[in-house]
Design a protein around this motif. Structure first.
Motif, PDB file in Angstrom:
ATOM      1  N   MET A   1       0.537   5.285  -0.120  1.00 42.28           N
ATOM      2  CA  MET A   1      -0.185   6.520  -0.175  1.00 42.28           C
ATOM      3  C   MET A   1       0.310   7.845  -0.046  1.00 42.28           C
ATOM      4  O   MET A   1       1.350   8.212   0.640  1.00 42.28           O
TER       5      MET A   1
ATOM      6  N   ILE B   1       3.603   5.634   3.271  1.00 40.26           N
ATOM      7  CA  ILE B   1       2.830   6.822   3.418  1.00 40.26           C
ATOM      8  C   ILE B   1       3.599   8.135   3.623  1.00 40.26           C
ATOM      9  O   ILE B   1       4.607   8.204   4.395  1.00 40.26           O
TER      10      ILE B   1
ATOM     11  N   TYR C   1      -6.551   9.368   9.498  1.00 41.31           N
ATOM     12  CA  TYR C   1      -6.227   8.252   8.660  1.00 41.31           C
ATOM     13  C   TYR C   1      -5.025   7.506   9.137  1.00 41.31           C
ATOM     14  O   TYR C   1      -5.092   5.924   9.312  1.00 41.31           O
TER      15      TYR C   1
ATOM     16  N   LEU D   1      -3.374  11.941   1.163  1.00 37.06           N
ATOM     17  CA  LEU D   1      -4.153  11.796   2.041  1.00 37.06           C
ATOM     18  C   LEU D   1      -5.331  12.875   2.114  1.00 37.06           C
ATOM     19  O   LEU D   1      -6.118  12.681   2.562  1.00 37.06           O
TER      20      LEU D   1
ATOM     21  N   MET E   1      -8.529  12.369   0.361  1.00 40.86           N
ATOM     22  CA  MET E   1      -9.615  11.323   0.853  1.00 40.86           C
ATOM     23  C   MET E   1     -10.686  11.927   1.676  1.00 40.86           C
ATOM     24  O   MET E   1     -10.541  13.082   2.194  1.00 40.86           O
TER      25      MET E   1
ATOM     26  N   THR F   1       0.853  -0.950   0.048  1.00 40.08           N
ATOM     27  CA  THR F   1      -0.217   0.085  -0.073  1.00 40.08           C
ATOM     28  C   THR F   1       0.878   1.264  -0.087  1.00 40.08           C
ATOM     29  O   THR F   1       1.819   1.300   0.754  1.00 40.08           O
TER      30      THR F   1
END
Length: 378
Positions: free
Chosen positions: A158, A205, A191, A161, A164, A156
């Motif tokens: 990201m 992230i 998140y 953010l 979102m 994953t």
């Protein structure tokens, strides 16, 4: 008299000190607040050395470009990786000692941009990396994720953010939820509180809310300092223990990279000279007070004035002052003015001398004729 050499040397030295990121590594059984000898000098390694360590930890050495490096830089990269690995006792709790052996079952990789003081969020970094661009670390994470995905692992990654759809609330009463910077930070916070529950072998992230708060309000503002406190709670009380609990029976590693802010810092080219974008980029502050406070009254070289976006920027008193805080003096421009003025004077002087010389060279063998009186007649 101005001293361009000294000015540029100071700029280069400042950029060298600031251009590094703090890296924290936490594995099962240890934590970022474990006792560390504060007198020990922490290593500062190049980005490729950090990438090399990560690739060995995640068993993705095939994607590392070390084999294609020039020999001198290859040795520097290997030396940096060895320096980090030799101090692994501070962050690696598993028993394997071979750097080339697979170490991890799971990994969490977080990049936080815009960190003014890493120790204000977490104590004692494991080491530093001589790169201050968050996107560079995410590029390393992307390469790692791609290599793991090709091996059938779940990943994953990201980076945005803020996009979102997350409902945000502010229990602190410090943030303004009509401002995009505040919304971005709160969304990231919400998140991250559940990120460790994701079913992925590798999670990467990037958090940029702190960077935005620093640009809008300044690093000494209540908003920025509250954000530092919230990030400390997030990592210390939620993310690190939560991720370790979920992967308690596995070998896991949490890597946190804190890159410094780029609010109105010096931007240097390859020769240590200010690059062109520095003249045009301006940080816009929400209030005049924030502008004055975070720029030290525009470094005493200008004033805070309203901009078209209903915020305040520094208006420098001279074109020679550059940067969002008028903090850089363009010594190159002063030098060029002096240089070309001197060249112009030399050309003009040479032209005048040549004209005088040529005027006495026509039909007289190079002797300048002087008017003489006529002979006296009887």
């Amino acid at each position: 008299m101005k001293t361009p050499g000294i000015v540029l040397s100071l700029l280069v030295a400042s950029a060298t000190v600031m251009a590094r990121s703090a890296v924290y590594m936490v594995s099962d059984g240890n934590h970022v607040d474990i006792p560390v000898d504060m007198a020990t000098e922490k290593s500062t390694v190049p980005l490729d050395a950090f990438s090399m360590i990560l690739s060995h930890m995640t068993d993705t050495t095939g994607c590392h470009p070390i084999e294609h490096m020039e020999e001198a830089y290859k040795q520097e990269t290997i030396a940096g990786a060895k320096a980090v690995w030799s101090n692994r006792g501070a962050w690696w709790s598993h028993e394997q000692d071979d750097v080339f052996e697979k170490k991890l079952d799971n990994g969490l990789f977080i990049v936080v941009s815009g960190v003014n003081s890493p120790e204000a969020i977490l104590p004692s970094p494991a080491f530093y990396v001589s790169d201050n661009v968050a996107e560079d670390y995410m590029a390393v994470a992307d390469d790692t994720a791609q290599a793991l995905e090709e091996k059938g692992r779940q990943v994953t990654v990201m980076s945005n953010l803020a996009l979102m759809d997350i409902d945000v609330t502010d229990d602190s009463g410090v943030f303004d939820l009509t401002q995009q910077a505040d919304i971005t930070f709160i969304r990231e916070l919400h998140y991250m509180k559940s990120v460790f529950q994701k079913d992925s072998d590798f999670i990467a992230i990037k958090m940029e809310g702190l960077q935005l708060l620093g640009k809008v309000y300044g690093v000494n503002s209540a908003q920025y300092q509250e954000a530092e406190h919230l990030l400390n709670d997030l990592f210390e009380k939620t993310v690190i223990p939560g991720y370790q609990a979920v992967h308690a029976d596995q070998r896991s590693l949490i890597t946190l990279v804190f890159t410094p802010g780029r609010y109105y810092g010096t931007s240097l080219g390859k020769r240590g000279l200010p690059v062109e974008p520095l003249q045009n980029e301006k940080t816009c502050f929400v209030t005049e007070a924030a502008c004055l406070n975070e720029t030290s009254s525009c470094s005493g070289r200008g004033s805070c004035v309203p901009a078209k976006d209903s915020c305040y920027i520094c208006q420098c008193s001279s074109p020679s002052f550059l940067g969002s805080a008028c903090e850089v003096q363009d010594a190159v421009a002063d030098f060029q003015l002096l240089f070309w003025t001197g060249v112009t004077l030399i050309i003009l002087t040479s032209g005048v001398l040549m004209f005088v010389y040529k005027s006495g060279e026509v039909g007289n063998g190079g002797v300048i004729l002087v008017p003489q009186a006529l002979p006296k007649q009887d």
